[in-house]
Design an enzyme around this catalytic site. Structure first.
Site, PDB file in Angstrom:
ATOM      1  CB  CYS A 382      -0.832  -0.231   1.210  1.00  0.00           C
ATOM      2  SG  CYS A 382      -2.153   1.156   0.965  1.00  0.00           S
ATOM      3  CG  HIS A 508      -3.768  -3.641   2.933  1.00  0.00           C
ATOM      4  ND1 HIS A 508      -2.873  -3.174   3.416  1.00  0.00           N
ATOM      5  CD2 HIS A 508      -4.421  -2.193   2.013  1.00  0.00           C
ATOM      6  CE1 HIS A 508      -2.823  -2.203   3.782  1.00  0.00           C
ATOM      7  NE2 HIS A 508      -3.965  -1.673   2.804  1.00  0.00           N
ATOM      8  CD  GLU A 510      -1.740  -6.453   4.552  1.00  0.00           C
ATOM      9  OE1 GLU A 510      -1.253  -7.407   3.365  1.00  0.00           O
ATOM     10  OE2 GLU A 510      -1.674  -5.535   5.318  1.00  0.00           O
TER      11      GLU A 510
HETATM   12  N1  GLN Z   1      -1.823   6.592   2.840  1.00  0.00           N
HETATM   13  C1  GLN Z   1      -2.059   5.472   1.490  1.00  0.00           C
HETATM   14  C2  GLN Z   1      -3.342   5.976   0.797  1.00  0.00           C
HETATM   15  O1  GLN Z   1      -4.681   6.268   1.818  1.00  0.00           O
HETATM   16  C3  GLN Z   1      -1.569   4.380   1.727  1.00  0.00           C
HETATM   17  C4  GLN Z   1      -2.689   3.746   2.540  1.00  0.00           C
HETATM   18  C5  GLN Z   1      -2.051   2.369   3.343  1.00  0.00           C
HETATM   19  O2  GLN Z   1      -0.780   1.988   3.047  1.00  0.00           O
HETATM   20  N2  GLN Z   1      -3.284   2.367   4.183  1.00  0.00           N
HETATM   21  O3  GLN Z   1      -3.730   6.051  -0.074  1.00  0.00           O
END
Ligand code: GLN
Length: 542
Positions: A382, A508, A510
């Site tokens: 992410c 994600h 995970e």
């Molecule tokens: N801050 C970034 C976004 O909002 C990544 C978010 C995250 O890592 N879950 O896109």
């Protein structure tokens, strides 16, 4: 008809209710039953999404986009379930719906009260989850500690459920700390006794007591707990410190807890074969190899902030009998002392987790740069994916001031930009791009060799994404986007073919990683770390 098991905790929080609840579910599952699990969080937030991971731990994301308590992650991992937003109940959620009904006039002039209106709402929601999952057993974990003011309406609701559902269909399990007093070397049951009394004071007599202690309690301690808890000795179990949490269902099952619960609830079922779980536990506790990973993040002081990521790394490791030792490093330290970056050479891999905001982002970019330049296996998730794009844009494409609009609003090269549909959203709760979305994986790429299929569904939680205006220059310089959203407009996976292992995803992985079924991205990373450490050629993942 569904039956109900309620789990409460005493003496202090973090006593292991989540693992215990998951373990009870596992013991039921291996007897052929179909449990579902609800987590009650007595805080006033509507969901966990607005809470700082540094204080509360990670926000777990469900397929349907719920931002939930991290315990749902434990239930999903232990039971291989796909839970829903509805499986997490909070004070905020319950009160919000009661107040909405009151405003609509649903209560027809009546005075709206905690009993019966709030308690009815709680009971209805618990029953509805059971119905929608066709579950035999609905396991409900009441968060917090018995005696907390904010937990009272929930305890009252589960007290009433015994009257309404009947003795044979309800079971109360209470887990409490039995500490070791080091001066005398004794396990002390008094705090547990007090917490049982606290539970009784509100009308709940536990049917089972689980002592949470550093080691297996002796028979004298067990008898004392049974006597003061007013339960038979066969209803006392002990969850002692284990090397891995995945051992807990095995430990409790050996003590007879699974059989005891089934008998008490009137189920006539026998234990089925579950070798896959035992094999997995064995791989975790008796690994043949070891690798060291640097997790460079912003919430490094609290490992619960990254719990699903940590577990996904463990699942990936177990598949190749490898113990994954994780060092949690604060990314800001690379900003304060640039020399520190060389510390990363001690590690077999660099992992950049999710994150928000500018603090520490430059340090993470430095760590990604280190991994790319030194051919060190790298996995970014992410924010880790977004920062990898920034690093590549700056140092390979020559876009020196490339950045994300989350970090600076006036970058000349906003390679990571806010999603158009997010632009006018002001409210913070449940407004990110959330939950499972389809990703199309490009054949012939490393992503495809890991996932082995073209269409995958993975969970998301973000507001920013790769700016399509920069795709051409990124691609021309060698960055491959090997996974995209179904409409092709969102970049979901990146990789660098000339690197030993350089892989990142906007999603994600995970959250869907399970014991015995690790997330392919995490597995690939671990396998690459081990192969590199052993001096082998880059793995092909065929
Ligand atoms: N801050 C970034 C976004 O909002 C990544 C978010 C995250 O890592 N879950 O896109």
């Amino acid at each position: 008809m569904a039956k109900y098991i309620f789990v409460t905790g005493g003496v202090l929080s973090s006593v292991g209710k989540g693992i215990l609840t998951s373990s009870i579910g596992k013991m039921l599952q291996i007897r052929g039953l179909n449990p579902t699990v609800i987590k009650i969080d007595p805080y006033v937030n509507v969901d966990a999404g607005t809470m700082n991971p540094y204080m509360h731990g990670e926000v777990f994301v469900t397929d349907d986009g719920g931002e939930t308590d991290l315990d749902l992650g434990w239930y999903e991992r232990f039971l291989d379930l796909g839970l829903k937003q509805k499986n997490n109940l909070t004070t905020g959620l319950v009160y919000r719906s009661v107040i909405e009904k009151e405003r609509r006039g649903d209560y027809l002039g009546r005075c709206v009260q905690i009993i019966p209106h709030i308690t009815n709402e709680i009971k209805n929601r618990i029953r509805a989850v059971g119905r929608s999952n066709n579950a035999d057993v609905i396991l409900t974990e009441v968060g917090g500690t018995v005696g907390d003011i904010e937990g009272l309406p929930f305890l009252e609701a589960i007290r009433q459920m015994r009257i309404e559902e009947g003795f044979d269909n309800t079971l109360y399990v209470h887990v409490a700390l039995v500490p070791l007093l080091d001066v005398t070397g004794e396990l002390k049951t008094k705090p547990l006794q007090h917490s049982v009394n606290e539970l009784r004071r509100i009308g709940i007599q536990p049917d089972i007591i689980v002592a949470r202690s550093p080691y297996m309690i002796d028979i004298k301690t067990l008898r004392k707990i049974a006597l003061f808890g007013t339960i038979p000795e066969e209803a006392v179990f002990c969850s002692y410190n284990a090397k891995s949490v995945y051992q807990v269902p095995v430990i409790l099952n050996k003590q007879g807890m699974g059989d005891f619960i089934c008998q008490r609830l009137g189920y006539n079922c026998i234990e089925k074969e579950h070798q896959y779980w035992l094999d997995f536990v064995n791989a975790v506790i008796k690994p043949k190899h070891e690798i060291n990973i640097a997790l460079v993040g912003k919430y490094a002081g609290l490992s619960d902030s990254y719990v699903s990521m940590k577990e996904a790394l463990i699942h990936g490791g177990a598949k190749i009998d490898t113990q994954v030792c994780i060092s949690y490093l604060e990314s800001e330290k690379f900003e304060k002392d640039p020399q520190c970056i060389n510390d990363l050479s001690k590690f077999d891999g660099v992992f950049i987790p999710y994150g928000f905001g500018s603090r520490g982002s430059e340090g993470k970019i430095e760590a990604i740069n280190f991994a790319r330049v030194n051919d060190t296996p790298f996995l970014g998730i992410c924010y880790g994916f977004q920062l990898a794009v920034i690093e590549f844009a700056r140092n390979v494409c020559g876009l020196k001031k490339a950045n994300s609009c989350e970090i600076v609003t006036d970058s000349p090269h906003p390679v990571i930009d806010i999603m158009p549909e997010q632009r006018n959203i002001k409210s913070k709760g449940a407004t990110m791009r959330l939950g499972a979305h389809k990703i199309v994986v490009k054949p012939g790429t490393m992503a495809y060799s890991l996932y082995k299929t073209e269409n995958i569904y993975e969970r998301h939680r973000h507001r920013f994404e790769v700016n399509l205006n920069y795709l051409k220059i990124l691609k021309e310089n060698g960055l491959i986007f090997s996974g995209k959203s179904a409409d092709g407009r969102r970049m979901e996976i990146l990789e660098l073919p000339n690197h030993y292992f350089f892989f990142a995803s906007q999603f994600h992985g995970e959250f869907k990683s399970r014991p015995g079924k690790p997330s392919p991205a995490y597995y690939g990373f671990i396998k690459a770390c081990l192969s590199k450490k052993m001096g082998k050629a880059k793995p092909a993942f065929t």
